[in-house]
Design an enzyme around this catalytic site. Structure first.
Site, PDB file in Angstrom:
ATOM      1  N   HIS A  87       0.834  -1.215   0.000  1.00 11.29           N
ATOM      2  CA  HIS A  87       0.000   0.000   0.000  1.00 11.29           C
ATOM      3  C   HIS A  87       0.866   1.262   0.000  1.00 11.29           C
ATOM      4  O   HIS A  87       2.031   1.255   0.409  1.00 11.29           O
ATOM      5  CB  HIS A  87      -0.911  -0.004   1.237  1.00 11.29           C
ATOM      6  CG  HIS A  87      -0.122   0.011   2.516  1.00 11.29           C
ATOM      7  ND1 HIS A  87       0.396   1.158   3.066  1.00 11.29           N
ATOM      8  CD2 HIS A  87       0.263  -0.998   3.338  1.00 11.29           C
ATOM      9  CE1 HIS A  87       1.049   0.866   4.167  1.00 11.29           C
ATOM     10  NE2 HIS A  87       1.001  -0.446   4.362  1.00 11.29           N
ATOM     11  N   ARG A 136      -6.015   0.735   3.838  1.00  7.78           N
ATOM     12  CA  ARG A 136      -4.864   1.276   3.103  1.00  7.78           C
ATOM     13  C   ARG A 136      -4.510   0.410   1.895  1.00  7.78           C
ATOM     14  O   ARG A 136      -4.085   0.922   0.862  1.00  7.78           O
ATOM     15  CB  ARG A 136      -3.657   1.507   4.024  1.00  7.78           C
ATOM     16  CG  ARG A 136      -3.139   0.284   4.784  1.00  7.78           C
ATOM     17  CD  ARG A 136      -2.180   0.763   5.885  1.00  7.78           C
ATOM     18  NE  ARG A 136      -1.487  -0.288   6.620  1.00  7.78           N
ATOM     19  CZ  ARG A 136      -1.945  -0.901   7.700  1.00  7.78           C
ATOM     20  NH1 ARG A 136      -3.169  -0.619   8.162  1.00  7.78           N
ATOM     21  NH2 ARG A 136      -1.213  -1.801   8.342  1.00  7.78           N
ATOM     22  N   GLU A 190      -1.604  -6.912   7.452  1.00  5.24           N
ATOM     23  CA  GLU A 190      -0.262  -6.710   7.995  1.00  5.24           C
ATOM     24  C   GLU A 190      -0.071  -7.606   9.211  1.00  5.24           C
ATOM     25  O   GLU A 190      -1.043  -7.982   9.885  1.00  5.24           O
ATOM     26  CB  GLU A 190      -0.080  -5.220   8.368  1.00  5.24           C
ATOM     27  CG  GLU A 190       1.269  -4.840   8.951  1.00  5.24           C
ATOM     28  CD  GLU A 190       2.452  -5.229   8.060  1.00  5.24           C
ATOM     29  OE1 GLU A 190       2.658  -6.455   7.843  1.00  5.24           O
ATOM     30  OE2 GLU A 190       3.181  -4.325   7.607  1.00  5.24           O
ATOM     31  N   HIS A 260       0.678  -5.634   2.390  1.00  4.40           N
ATOM     32  CA  HIS A 260       1.459  -4.897   3.394  1.00  4.40           C
ATOM     33  C   HIS A 260       2.925  -5.325   3.421  1.00  4.40           C
ATOM     34  O   HIS A 260       3.269  -6.420   2.961  1.00  4.40           O
ATOM     35  CB  HIS A 260       0.833  -5.136   4.767  1.00  4.40           C
ATOM     36  CG  HIS A 260      -0.600  -4.747   4.797  1.00  4.40           C
ATOM     37  ND1 HIS A 260      -1.037  -3.512   5.203  1.00  4.40           N
ATOM     38  CD2 HIS A 260      -1.712  -5.426   4.391  1.00  4.40           C
ATOM     39  CE1 HIS A 260      -2.362  -3.438   5.070  1.00  4.40           C
ATOM     40  NE2 HIS A 260      -2.799  -4.597   4.578  1.00  4.40           N
TER      41      HIS A 260
HETATM   42  O1  LIG Z   1       4.122  -0.520  11.337  1.00  5.76           O
HETATM   43  C1  LIG Z   1       3.904  -1.495  10.605  1.00  5.76           C
HETATM   44  O2  LIG Z   1       2.822  -2.099  10.591  1.00  5.76           O
HETATM   45  C2  LIG Z   1       5.005  -1.994   9.682  1.00  5.76           C
HETATM   46  C3  LIG Z   1       4.821  -1.517   8.291  1.00  5.76           C
HETATM   47  O3  LIG Z   1       4.645  -0.140   8.213  1.00  5.76           O
HETATM   48  O4  LIG Z   1       6.220  -1.535  10.180  1.00  5.76           O
HETATM   49  P1  LIG Z   1       7.618  -2.223   9.911  1.00  5.76           P
HETATM   50  O5  LIG Z   1       8.368  -1.278   9.029  1.00  5.76           O
HETATM   51  O6  LIG Z   1       8.215  -2.334  11.267  1.00  5.76           O
HETATM   52  O7  LIG Z   1       7.414  -3.564   9.281  1.00  5.76           O
END
Ligand SMILES: O=C(O)[C@@H](CO)OP(=O)(O)O
Length: 330
Positions: A87, A136, A190, A260
């Site tokens: 996203h 998102r 995610e 994600h």
């Molecule tokens: O905050 C989150 O959900 C993820 C992606 O943005 O963070 P990270 O970069 O730690 O994987």
């Protein structure tokens, strides 16, 4: 081309690393280390709803072949495009907050990233779209598809209740043909970040130490407090990919997945057969599409299309070449 008759064979193939590239990513050993600026012009890093049955609510997604055990075979041998897209920037990406399964929309910059991503893939065929259940990813999928030259209308398939299913029927075959089903699946969400959700990433590193936070964020099997490790995320995301999405590709459908950073890292780890050490270095930027060609049961990594004028993309398969030629006549 030989038809693929075994799903097991499909998912155990080793992607041909030699032929694959992601933009201009660097390699060290077997790992694709992607620098913050190296991949694609304008990107910072490497830049990537539930299936309905035949009574589908809006449009019928591809008829899925049954499991290998059932003895049925795919309807044709396949050569299909798989686009993965994380996203665009969300409001919590902008604020540097751990987001995980919190359902946060895109920023204006994220909206732009999704539109630009759509322009880069606007000549690549898409028959079915998968997104997570989070807004998102859904915004990104919709905004990207609105740039597509074919101008089909992406329509979310609703199956949350019998009524939602019934009330979203489409009764024109012609209209269905001009539509693309968007299948939402929580399995593509995610990684659940547990007690880090909503915390500022820098402040968390200051509090717990940079190494500890990096381990929570990028290691394969160490979960953040009360959250999911990448391994746990992969259990649902990769299972869904194998069970729901590979059959679409086998049947010759061109698929886009909007999801994600970590759910896609787990899928890419599977596609590229990365080890738990290698995946630590895999970073995905927001809003950068990545293309694989699924051919004869193998996933061939084709990097991130720079734009619709990139002729090489369409030479990947005869179908894509012809498709591109037809689009030019529109
Ligand atoms: O905050 C989150 O959900 C993820 C992606 O943005 O963070 P990270 O970069 O730690 O994987």
């Amino acid at each position: 081309m030989a038809a693929c008759t075994s799903q097991h064979a499909l998912i155990s193939v080793k992607p041909p690393r030699a032929s694959a590239s992601f933009g201009s990513d660097r390699r060290a050993g077997n790992v694709r280390f992607v620098s913050a600026t190296s991949c694609c012009p304008g990107s910072r890093k490497l830049g990537l709803v539930c299936a309905s049955n035949s009574q589908s609510s809006v449009i019928e997604p591809a008829k899925l072949p049954s499991s290998p055990e059932s003895g049925s075979t795919p309807k044709k041998s396949s050569e299909a495009a798989l686009i993965l897209i994380r996203h665009g920037e969300s409001l919590w990406n902008e604020k540097n907050l751990f987001t995980g399964c919190v359902d946060v929309p895109l920023t204006p910059k994220g909206v732009n990233e999704a539109i630009e991503a759509g322009k880069r893939i606007c000549n690549i065929p898409v028959d079915v779209i998968y997104t997570s259940s989070l807004i998102r990813a859904q915004m990104t999928a919709m905004l990207a598809m609105m740039q597509h030259r074919r101008k089909k209308v992406p329509i979310i398939v609703h199956k949350e209740s019998e009524r939602a299913h019934q009330w979203s029927q489409v009764y024109s075959e012609e209209t269905k043909k001009q539509s693309i089903p968007v299948i939402t699946a929580w399995q593509l969400n995610e990684r659940m970040y547990g007690e880090l959700q909503g915390l500022n990433k820098q402040e968390t590193a200051d509090l717990f130490g940079k190494d500890q936070v990096h381990e929570w964020r990028r290691s394969y099997d160490i979960p953040p407090p009360n959250g999911e490790s990448l391994e746990m995320c992969a259990e649902r995301a990769v299972s869904y990919f194998k069970e729901q999405i590979i059959p679409q590709l086998v049947s010759g459908k061109h698929v886009m997945i909007a999801a994600h950073g970590n759910s896609l890292r787990s899928i890419i780890m599977h596609l590229d057969k990365l080890t738990s050490q290698e995946v630590i270095s895999l970073e995905l930027s927001t809003g950068i599409p990545m293309l694989y060609i699924f051919k004869e049961g193998k996933f061939i990594r084709r990097g991130s299309p720079a734009g619709p004028s990139e002729a090489g993309v369409y030479a990947y398969t005869k179908y894509m070449h012809n498709y591109n030629q037809k689009l030019k006549q529109l």
